[in-house]
Design an enzyme around this catalytic site. Structure first.
Site, PDB file in Angstrom:
ATOM      1  NE  ARG A 235      -0.098  -0.596  -4.197  1.00  0.00           N
ATOM      2  CZ  ARG A 235       0.929  -0.531  -3.329  1.00  0.00           C
ATOM      3  NH1 ARG A 235       0.729  -0.675  -2.030  1.00  0.00           N
ATOM      4  NH2 ARG A 235       2.154  -0.307  -3.777  1.00  0.00           N
ATOM      5  CD  GLU A 264      -3.573   4.632  -0.449  1.00  0.00           C
ATOM      6  OE1 GLU A 264      -2.459   5.172  -0.552  1.00  0.00           O
ATOM      7  OE2 GLU A 264      -3.718   3.461  -0.108  1.00  0.00           O
ATOM      8  CG  HIS A 282      -0.059   3.626   1.713  1.00  0.00           C
ATOM      9  ND1 HIS A 282      -0.450   3.513   0.394  1.00  0.00           N
ATOM     10  CD2 HIS A 282       0.925   2.698   1.872  1.00  0.00           C
ATOM     11  CE1 HIS A 282       0.274   2.585  -0.213  1.00  0.00           C
ATOM     12  NE2 HIS A 282       1.123   2.068   0.668  1.00  0.00           N
TER      13      HIS A 282
HETATM   14  C1  DGY Z   1       4.933  -0.371  -1.496  1.00  0.00           C
HETATM   15  O1  DGY Z   1       6.161  -0.381  -1.429  1.00  0.00           O
HETATM   16  O2  DGY Z   1       4.315  -0.905  -2.409  1.00  0.00           O
HETATM   17  C2  DGY Z   1       4.226   0.271  -0.369  1.00  0.00           C
HETATM   18  O3  DGY Z   1       2.861   0.317  -0.551  1.00  0.00           O
HETATM   19  C3  DGY Z   1       4.770   1.654  -0.086  1.00  0.00           C
HETATM   20  O4  DGY Z   1       4.542   1.837   1.291  1.00  0.00           O
END
Ligand code: DGY
Length: 316
Positions: A235, A264, A282
């Site tokens: 993240r 984002e 992402h």
């Molecule tokens: C998640 O599943 O947390 C991912 O970031 C989505 O791609």
């Protein structure tokens, strides 16, 4: 009568088809990320929500959800976009989609490691902008992965899958985690500081929590050896953007590879100005196979709940 589910974004066709066989579906017709007010409005009369990472389901949103909402099934493994404590206070169950996106995300982490280390962004720019003069023995020299130390911050499922892949590239694995993981052939460091001091490459793979937010900042980046490379598939908020951009600009870091960002899709524009930043939007779980599996897993959780069984991926 079937349970009523709000699906907040367009899902792959096979997932939508299965959802329709079991539930009465309300959709977000435009497939644009919704703000909190719109989410609350569309949740009216629904029994559950199938949510994605673009839904910011904070405490205020949860307080305003109709009393009929009993479950939020996430189409994601990360649940940092949902206030879990607020959900628990309202007795709303929250589920996620672990396992099914591990390999796809680990693949993207390797792409970032290679892309950053081998100057893929500069190479592609040279081709696209027609600026490749000729092959040169000293031209566009990158850094080899083979024999280097990869520090993994967070040795969960994805961290372990990255370790396995990186070992196949001849990297030596170091990691920091709340606890040592017996099953990995890697060196455990009890503190983040110790890990950073031993990492030629750093891969960020921990969850975003109150403890990890901002963990990669000016102080901790300075502990990495000069010329290190940082990649992030977890993240964006684990990183302090100003500190990371500063460390690339002043040459302390050789390159970075990022698939996730603060705020984002409105990322810090400073990243775009860095030629040695290999940046992706992402894409960690973005394969059709994986997005299908995530959708099916979210539906497994919803279906279990509505037939009175415990959903297997309950986080609250
Ligand atoms: C998640 O599943 O947390 C991912 O970031 C989505 O791609």
């Amino acid at each position: 009568m079937s349970a009523k589910i709000l699906i907040t974004r367009k899902l792959p066709p096979d997932v939508e088809r299965r959802a329709e066989t079991f539930f009465t579906i309300k959709r977000n017709k435009g497939d644009v990320p919704m703000d909190q007010a719109r989410l609350v409005e569309l949740a009216d009369g629904q029994d559950g929500i199938l949510a994605t990472v673009t839904d910011r389901i904070d405490a205020a949103t949860i307080e305003r959800l109709p009393a009929t909402i009993r479950i939020i099934a996430n189409f994601a493994v990360g649940t940092d976009h949902v206030d879990l404590e607020a959900a628990a206070r309202r007795n709303i169950i929250v589920t996620n989609t672990p396992d099914v996106l591990t390999d796809a995300t680990a693949d993207i982490a390797l792409l970032l490691l290679l892309g950053a280390a081998r100057g893929a962004a500069q190479g592609m720019a040279a081709i696209r902008e027609n600026k490749w003069a000729n092959w040169a023995p000293t031209g566009m020299l990158g850094i080899s992965l083979t024999g280097k130390r990869l520090g993994i911050l967070g040795m969960g499922r994805i961290g372990q899958a990255i370790a396995k892949r990186a070992q196949a590239f001849g990297m030596k694995i170091h990691y920091h985690n709340r606890r040592p993981v017996e099953t990995v052939d890697a060196t455990f460091h009890a503190t983040l500081d110790e890990l950073l001091e031993q990492s030629d490459f750093l891969s960020i793979n921990c969850a975003s929590t109150a403890q990890t937010r901002g963990m990669i900042n000016a102080r901790t980046l300075a502990l990495l050896p000069k010329g290190a490379i940082v990649v992030n598939t977890a993240r964006g908020d684990i990183i302090d953007d100003d500190a990371l951009i500063g460390a690339v600009k002043n040459g302390h870091l050789a390159a970075i590879g990022l698939d996730v960002f603060n705020n984002e899709p409105n990322i810090d524009p400073g990243y775009r100005a860095l030629p040695n930043a290999f940046l992706l939007p992402h894409l960690g779980s973005a394969t059709l196979e994986t997005r299908n599996a995530m959708g099916f897993r979210a539906l497994d959780n919803l279906e279990a709940f509505f037939v009175g069984k415990p959903p297997r991926d309950r986080v609250v």
